[in-house]
Design a protein around this motif. Structure first.
Motif, PDB file in Angstrom:
ATOM      1  N   ASP A   3      23.384  -0.324 -36.427  1.00 43.09           N
ATOM      2  CA  ASP A   3      24.538  -1.110 -36.833  1.00 43.09           C
ATOM      3  C   ASP A   3      24.613  -1.048 -38.355  1.00 43.09           C
ATOM      4  O   ASP A   3      23.879  -1.755 -39.054  1.00 43.09           O
ATOM      5  N   THR A   4      25.469  -0.189 -38.855  1.00 39.37           N
ATOM      6  CA  THR A   4      25.511   0.042 -40.302  1.00 39.37           C
ATOM      7  C   THR A   4      26.055  -1.158 -41.074  1.00 39.37           C
ATOM      8  O   THR A   4      25.955  -1.181 -42.311  1.00 39.37           O
ATOM      9  N   GLN A   5      26.620  -2.133 -40.371  1.00 37.97           N
ATOM     10  CA  GLN A   5      27.138  -3.335 -41.031  1.00 37.97           C
ATOM     11  C   GLN A   5      26.092  -4.444 -41.119  1.00 37.97           C
ATOM     12  O   GLN A   5      26.340  -5.484 -41.743  1.00 37.97           O
ATOM     13  N   SER A   6      24.954  -4.241 -40.504  1.00 40.51           N
ATOM     14  CA  SER A   6      23.927  -5.275 -40.497  1.00 40.51           C
ATOM     15  C   SER A   6      22.991  -5.113 -41.693  1.00 40.51           C
ATOM     16  O   SER A   6      22.798  -3.993 -42.199  1.00 40.51           O
ATOM     17  N   PRO A   7      22.359  -6.203 -42.149  1.00 34.58           N
ATOM     18  CA  PRO A   7      21.394  -6.102 -43.251  1.00 34.58           C
ATOM     19  C   PRO A   7      20.222  -5.185 -42.909  1.00 34.58           C
ATOM     20  O   PRO A   7      19.621  -4.579 -43.802  1.00 34.58           O
ATOM     21  N   ALA A   8      19.915  -5.067 -41.630  1.00 35.27           N
ATOM     22  CA  ALA A   8      18.772  -4.247 -41.226  1.00 35.27           C
ATOM     23  C   ALA A   8      18.988  -2.769 -41.539  1.00 35.27           C
ATOM     24  O   ALA A   8      18.017  -2.029 -41.746  1.00 35.27           O
ATOM     25  N   TYR A   9      20.250  -2.344 -41.559  1.00 32.19           N
ATOM     26  CA  TYR A   9      20.506  -0.914 -41.757  1.00 32.19           C
ATOM     27  C   TYR A   9      19.994  -0.432 -43.112  1.00 32.19           C
ATOM     28  O   TYR A   9      19.433   0.665 -43.211  1.00 32.19           O
ATOM     29  N   ALA A  10      20.185  -1.224 -44.147  1.00 31.01           N
ATOM     30  CA  ALA A  10      19.719  -0.816 -45.472  1.00 31.01           C
ATOM     31  C   ALA A  10      18.213  -0.575 -45.470  1.00 31.01           C
ATOM     32  O   ALA A  10      17.711   0.391 -46.067  1.00 31.01           O
ATOM     33  N   THR A  11      17.485  -1.446 -44.785  1.00 31.35           N
ATOM     34  CA  THR A  11      16.032  -1.292 -44.696  1.00 31.35           C
ATOM     35  C   THR A  11      15.666  -0.042 -43.903  1.00 31.35           C
ATOM     36  O   THR A  11      14.795   0.742 -44.305  1.00 31.35           O
ATOM     37  N   LEU A  12      16.328   0.154 -42.763  1.00 30.18           N
ATOM     38  CA  LEU A  12      16.040   1.315 -41.926  1.00 30.18           C
ATOM     39  C   LEU A  12      16.389   2.616 -42.642  1.00 30.18           C
ATOM     40  O   LEU A  12      15.638   3.594 -42.570  1.00 30.18           O
ATOM     41  N   LEU A  13      17.524   2.634 -43.320  1.00 29.24           N
ATOM     42  CA  LEU A  13      17.926   3.846 -44.034  1.00 29.24           C
ATOM     43  C   LEU A  13      16.940   4.166 -45.142  1.00 29.24           C
ATOM     44  O   LEU A  13      16.520   5.322 -45.302  1.00 29.24           O
ATOM     45  N   ARG A  14      16.551   3.159 -45.894  1.00 28.43           N
ATOM     46  CA  ARG A  14      15.606   3.375 -46.990  1.00 28.43           C
ATOM     47  C   ARG A  14      14.276   3.905 -46.457  1.00 28.43           C
ATOM     48  O   ARG A  14      13.708   4.863 -47.001  1.00 28.43           O
ATOM     49  N   SER A  15      13.777   3.322 -45.391  1.00 24.57           N
ATOM     50  CA  SER A  15      12.498   3.764 -44.836  1.00 24.57           C
ATOM     51  C   SER A  15      12.618   5.155 -44.217  1.00 24.57           C
ATOM     52  O   SER A  15      11.679   5.956 -44.288  1.00 24.57           O
ATOM     53  N   TRP A  16      13.782   5.454 -43.632  1.00 18.36           N
ATOM     54  CA  TRP A  16      13.999   6.767 -43.022  1.00 18.36           C
ATOM     55  C   TRP A  16      14.010   7.860 -44.089  1.00 18.36           C
ATOM     56  O   TRP A  16      13.369   8.908 -43.930  1.00 18.36           O
TER      57      TRP A  16
END
Length: 237
Positions: free
Chosen positions: A156-169
Motif C-alpha cells: 500500500d504505497t499510501q501507507s506509512p509502512a511503504y516508506a520503511t519497506l521501500l527503504r529497506s528493500w
C-alpha cells in the motif's frame, strides 16, 4: 513505460542480468523452495507455462527438480530468451522446452498446461483492466484445475509502512551488490513504471482473471507470491 520501451530495456540488460542480481539469490531460492512444495502434486509429465521467463532461472530450477516436465517458455525480449535458451542447452533440458518470443497473447494455441509461473511480470501492467486480461490469458492456457504461481512487488504505497519497506528493500539490493545506477533506476520505476498495489488488490486482479481466490504463500520485503487454481469454467471471454 510502453511495451517497446520495456522490451528494449530488458534486451539491453540480458547479457549481465544474472550477475547484476546474483546477490538477491537467497530470496529467489526461498521462493523456489516453496514453489516445489506447491507444484509437487502435478503429474510426472506435466506441461508448465513460464510467462516472462527472462533468463530462465525458475525454468532451470523446475527442469532439474522435475525431470519429466515439459515447458512452454514465453518472453518478449529476444535477448533474454537467447540467454534462457543457452541455459537450457547447458543444463541438458533444451529438448523439453518450446520457446516463444512475444507477449502471451501471441502464443499459438496448444495443449493446456498443468501449471504456470509468472514472476515479477504483471507489475509492469499499469492499468487494472489490462492486468486482469493478462491473468485471463494465463488461465486460458491452463487445464481446468491447473495452477498458477505468481510473484510481484506489492504494498500500500499510501501507507506509512511503504516508506520503511521501500527503504529497506533498496538497502537490501544495495548490500546484495546491485549497482547504484540500477538502484536509482528501480526507485524511479517504482514511482511511475511499476504498478505496486496492495497485496489484496493484486489477489483480486488475479481472481478476476479466472482463478479461485489466490493464497499468498510468500513475502520477502516488497515481493509477494500467490498460488491459485484455475476455475473449472473461468470467464475467458
Amino acid at each position: 513505460m510502453r511495451d517497446d520501451q520495456l522490451k528494449a530495456l530488458f534486451d539491453q540488460q540480458a547479457a549481465g542480468y544474472d550477475q547484476q542480481w546474483a546477490g538477491m539469490a537467497p530470496i529467489r531460492e526461498a521462493l523456489y523452495l516453496l514453489l516445489d512444495a506447491l507444484f509437487a502434486g502435478l503429474p510426472e509429465d506435466a506441461r508448465i507455462l513460464c510467462v516472462g521467463v527472462g533468463t530462465g532461472a525458475e525454468l532451470a530450477h523446475l527442469a532439474e527438480r522435475f525431470p519429466g516436465w515439459r515447458f512452454t517458455v514465453v518472453d518478449p525480449s529476444g535477448a533474454m530468451l537467447e540467454v534462457c535458451r543457452q541455459r537450457a542447452e547447458r543444463g541438458g533440458f533444451l529438448s523439453r522446452c518450446r520457446f516463444h518470443q512475444g507477449y502471451l497473447d501471441t502464443l499459438p494455441a496448444g495443449p493446456g498446461h498443468h501449471g504456470a509461473t509468472c514472476f515479477l511480470v504483471s507489475q509492469f501492467l499499469l492499468e487494472a483492466g489490462i492486468r486482469t486480461a493478462f491473468f485471463r490469458e494465463i488461465a486460458r492456457r491452463l487445464e481446468p484445475g491447473g495452477v498458477l504461481a505468481n510473484a510481484d512487488l506489492a504494498s500500500d504505497t499510501q501507507s506509512p509502512a511503504y516508506a520503511t519497506l521501500l527503504r529497506s528493500w533498496l538497502t537490501l539490493m544495495s548490500s546484495a551488490g546491485v549497482q547504484a545506477a540500477m538502484l536509482e533506476r528501480a526507485r524511479a520505476a517504482y514511482a511511475k513504471d511499476v504498478a505496486i498495489l496492495p497485496a489484496q488488490r493484486v489477489a483480486g486482479l488475479i481472481e478476476a482473471g479466472g482463478f479461485e481466490a489466490p493464497v499468498q504463500f510468500f513475502q520477502a520485503g516488497l515481493m509477494h507470491g500467490w498460488f491459485c487454481v484455475r476455475k473449472a469454467e473461468p470467464a475467458l471471454g
